[in-house]
Design a protein around this motif. Sequence first.
Motif, PDB file in Angstrom:
ATOM      1  N   LYS A   1       0.839  -1.201   0.000  1.00 40.69           N
ATOM      2  CA  LYS A   1       0.000   0.000   0.000  1.00 40.69           C
ATOM      3  C   LYS A   1       0.874   1.251   0.000  1.00 40.69           C
ATOM      4  O   LYS A   1       2.037   1.215   0.391  1.00 40.69           O
ATOM      5  CB  LYS A   1      -0.940  -0.011   1.208  1.00 40.69           C
ATOM      6  N   THR A   2       0.287   2.357  -0.426  1.00 37.23           N
ATOM      7  CA  THR A   2       1.037   3.607  -0.536  1.00 37.23           C
ATOM      8  C   THR A   2       0.538   4.626   0.475  1.00 37.23           C
ATOM      9  O   THR A   2      -0.679   4.810   0.633  1.00 37.23           O
ATOM     10  CB  THR A   2       0.909   4.189  -1.957  1.00 37.23           C
ATOM     11  N   PHE A   3       1.478   5.299   1.110  1.00 34.68           N
ATOM     12  CA  PHE A   3       1.160   6.281   2.143  1.00 34.68           C
ATOM     13  C   PHE A   3       1.904   7.584   1.863  1.00 34.68           C
ATOM     14  O   PHE A   3       3.048   7.565   1.413  1.00 34.68           O
ATOM     15  CB  PHE A   3       1.560   5.751   3.527  1.00 34.68           C
ATOM     16  N   LEU A   4       1.246   8.676   2.148  1.00 33.79           N
ATOM     17  CA  LEU A   4       1.869   9.992   2.032  1.00 33.79           C
ATOM     18  C   LEU A   4       2.249  10.457   3.430  1.00 33.79           C
ATOM     19  O   LEU A   4       1.392  10.522   4.324  1.00 33.79           O
ATOM     20  CB  LEU A   4       0.903  10.989   1.399  1.00 33.79           C
ATOM     21  N   VAL A   5       3.523  10.758   3.635  1.00 33.15           N
ATOM     22  CA  VAL A   5       4.003  11.203   4.948  1.00 33.15           C
ATOM     23  C   VAL A   5       4.522  12.632   4.823  1.00 33.15           C
ATOM     24  O   VAL A   5       5.484  12.889   4.103  1.00 33.15           O
ATOM     25  CB  VAL A   5       5.103  10.276   5.493  1.00 33.15           C
ATOM     26  N   MET A   6       3.885  13.527   5.551  1.00 34.69           N
ATOM     27  CA  MET A   6       4.233  14.943   5.504  1.00 34.69           C
ATOM     28  C   MET A   6       4.867  15.364   6.821  1.00 34.69           C
ATOM     29  O   MET A   6       4.304  15.121   7.892  1.00 34.69           O
ATOM     30  CB  MET A   6       2.981  15.790   5.246  1.00 34.69           C
ATOM     31  N   GLY A   7       6.043  15.970   6.748  1.00 35.70           N
ATOM     32  CA  GLY A   7       6.627  16.532   7.954  1.00 35.70           C
ATOM     33  C   GLY A   7       7.985  16.012   8.369  1.00 35.70           C
ATOM     34  O   GLY A   7       8.466  16.336   9.456  1.00 35.70           O
ATOM     35  N   VAL A   8       8.643  15.228   7.526  1.00 30.81           N
ATOM     36  CA  VAL A   8       9.986  14.760   7.899  1.00 30.81           C
ATOM     37  C   VAL A   8      10.977  15.919   7.811  1.00 30.81           C
ATOM     38  O   VAL A   8      11.078  16.586   6.791  1.00 30.81           O
ATOM     39  CB  VAL A   8      10.456  13.610   6.978  1.00 30.81           C
ATOM     40  N   ALA A   9      11.700  16.137   8.895  1.00 30.95           N
ATOM     41  CA  ALA A   9      12.730  17.176   8.919  1.00 30.95           C
ATOM     42  C   ALA A   9      14.109  16.576   9.121  1.00 30.95           C
ATOM     43  O   ALA A   9      15.099  17.055   8.572  1.00 30.95           O
ATOM     44  CB  ALA A   9      12.441  18.186  10.026  1.00 30.95           C
ATOM     45  N   ASN A  10      14.172  15.498   9.908  1.00 26.86           N
ATOM     46  CA  ASN A  10      15.432  14.822  10.195  1.00 26.86           C
ATOM     47  C   ASN A  10      15.133  13.474  10.842  1.00 26.86           C
ATOM     48  O   ASN A  10      13.969  13.060  10.947  1.00 26.86           O
ATOM     49  CB  ASN A  10      16.321  15.683  11.102  1.00 26.86           C
ATOM     50  N   ARG A  11      16.163  12.795  11.295  1.00 25.30           N
ATOM     51  CA  ARG A  11      15.997  11.449  11.867  1.00 25.30           C
ATOM     52  C   ARG A  11      15.183  11.445  13.155  1.00 25.30           C
ATOM     53  O   ARG A  11      14.654  10.387  13.555  1.00 25.30           O
ATOM     54  CB  ARG A  11      17.368  10.823  12.141  1.00 25.30           C
ATOM     55  N   LYS A  12      15.109  12.575  13.835  1.00 26.57           N
ATOM     56  CA  LYS A  12      14.379  12.631  15.091  1.00 26.57           C
ATOM     57  C   LYS A  12      12.891  12.927  14.902  1.00 26.57           C
ATOM     58  O   LYS A  12      12.124  12.912  15.867  1.00 26.57           O
ATOM     59  CB  LYS A  12      14.997  13.700  16.004  1.00 26.57           C
ATOM     60  N   SER A  13      12.488  13.190  13.670  1.00 26.30           N
ATOM     61  CA  SER A  13      11.095  13.538  13.398  1.00 26.30           C
ATOM     62  C   SER A  13      10.161  12.356  13.664  1.00 26.30           C
ATOM     63  O   SER A  13      10.475  11.218  13.328  1.00 26.30           O
ATOM     64  CB  SER A  13      10.925  13.968  11.941  1.00 26.30           C
ATOM     65  N   VAL A  14       9.004  12.665  14.235  1.00 22.71           N
ATOM     66  CA  VAL A  14       7.975  11.643  14.408  1.00 22.71           C
ATOM     67  C   VAL A  14       7.590  11.077  13.040  1.00 22.71           C
ATOM     68  O   VAL A  14       7.387   9.868  12.880  1.00 22.71           O
ATOM     69  CB  VAL A  14       6.737  12.227  15.109  1.00 22.71           C
TER      70      VAL A  14
ATOM     71  N   THR B   1      12.546  15.967  20.218  1.00 22.65           N
ATOM     72  CA  THR B   1      12.733  16.134  18.777  1.00 22.65           C
ATOM     73  C   THR B   1      13.482  17.433  18.525  1.00 22.65           C
ATOM     74  O   THR B   1      13.593  18.287  19.420  1.00 22.65           O
ATOM     75  CB  THR B   1      11.383  16.187  18.041  1.00 22.65           C
ATOM     76  N   SER B   2      13.969  17.598  17.322  1.00 18.43           N
ATOM     77  CA  SER B   2      14.680  18.832  16.987  1.00 18.43           C
ATOM     78  C   SER B   2      13.753  20.032  17.070  1.00 18.43           C
ATOM     79  O   SER B   2      14.144  21.116  17.507  1.00 18.43           O
ATOM     80  CB  SER B   2      15.271  18.717  15.573  1.00 18.43           C
ATOM     81  N   ALA B   3      12.498  19.832  16.664  1.00 19.37           N
ATOM     82  CA  ALA B   3      11.536  20.935  16.701  1.00 19.37           C
ATOM     83  C   ALA B   3      11.244  21.356  18.135  1.00 19.37           C
ATOM     84  O   ALA B   3      11.213  22.545  18.452  1.00 19.37           O
ATOM     85  CB  ALA B   3      10.252  20.516  16.000  1.00 19.37           C
ATOM     86  N   SER B   4      11.047  20.398  19.020  1.00 18.41           N
ATOM     87  CA  SER B   4      10.734  20.730  20.413  1.00 18.41           C
ATOM     88  C   SER B   4      11.922  21.374  21.111  1.00 18.41           C
ATOM     89  O   SER B   4      11.757  22.231  21.990  1.00 18.41           O
ATOM     90  CB  SER B   4      10.288  19.480  21.176  1.00 18.41           C
ATOM     91  N   ALA B   5      13.121  20.985  20.723  1.00 16.12           N
ATOM     92  CA  ALA B   5      14.321  21.543  21.349  1.00 16.12           C
ATOM     93  C   ALA B   5      14.438  23.042  21.117  1.00 16.12           C
ATOM     94  O   ALA B   5      15.078  23.759  21.886  1.00 16.12           O
ATOM     95  CB  ALA B   5      15.566  20.837  20.825  1.00 16.12           C
ATOM     96  N   GLY B   6      13.779  23.526  20.055  1.00 20.37           N
ATOM     97  CA  GLY B   6      13.839  24.950  19.749  1.00 20.37           C
ATOM     98  C   GLY B   6      12.823  25.788  20.493  1.00 20.37           C
ATOM     99  O   GLY B   6      12.803  27.017  20.364  1.00 20.37           O
ATOM    100  N   ILE B   7      11.959  25.141  21.286  1.00 18.41           N
ATOM    101  CA  ILE B   7      10.933  25.865  22.047  1.00 18.41           C
ATOM    102  C   ILE B   7      11.523  26.295  23.382  1.00 18.41           C
ATOM    103  O   ILE B   7      11.985  25.449  24.159  1.00 18.41           O
ATOM    104  CB  ILE B   7       9.696  24.985  22.285  1.00 18.41           C
TER     105      ILE B   7
END
Length: 287
Positions: A27-40, A211-217
């Motif tokens: 099956k095929t899935f679309l995944v939106m939001g990868v920024a780096n290896r730590k991304s959910v 995650t990298s995103a949370s570390a910036g908060i």
Amino acid sequence: MSDTNANPTPPDPAKQEAADFLQVAGKTFLVMGVANRKSVAWAIAQQIEQGGGEVIYTVRSDARQETTAKLLKNRRVIVCDVEQQTQIDQLAETLAQDQVKLSGLVHAIAFADYSEGMRPFHETTRKQFLQAIDISAFSLIAVCNAVREILTKDASVVTIGISTTRMASESYGFMAPIKAALESSLAFLTKSFSRFSEVRFNAVAAGLLKTSASAGIPGYVDSYLYAEKVIPRGRALATEEVASTATFLLSPRSSGITSQAIVVDAGMSTNYFDAAVVGAVTDASVD
């Protein structure tokens, strides 16, 4: 000499089913939001691929495509800035032209402008709030509407929320109301899509993650360390644990679940009054 392969043992159906318990293979899935290896999003995509599913990735910019080039090598990546409706429409058009049928969509996109630091909620500016709700909440609606024709009849859409939108966490700024809007959208999308499909919409309401995103908060790291103390097992929530729930929600195994936010916080919300944590706070206040 006998041919040991002349009469091979037939495959065990039970073992075959166990190997593909989540039924995402092929099956095929679309995944939106990868920024780096730590991304959910990356952790979810990895689990889909390990289960035999195909993943198409979107990133927000050409620059992000360059920084993720090594990570996403030999994978299909499409640039889609969800602040631009034209890019959302182009994404859907491109996939439709390639006759892609999506069995699932992962919306792991969020953004808030904390460039001026954390301020009291009542000082949130209109620009900050509207940009955050556009990227973090409305984008789910916009993308789902754009790709509705290429979703399979029983596709599953999963977004990433937070474990509670009712806690006024100073380390999360104005994002909790944004996530509340995102979570509320699930029921309305489910109802709206039910007119022509069985597409399901759910969220993984995640506890604090590293995650990298949370570390910036600003202030988030301290809250993360506090959460680690409150979690009954004494160990922080792992990104892979959130991803596992998301992958389950994407699979046909969760066909009876829709318009829900599944809390994944390792029990943090049940243990705020842990004696050791309370003792540490009261002892500190006495000092």
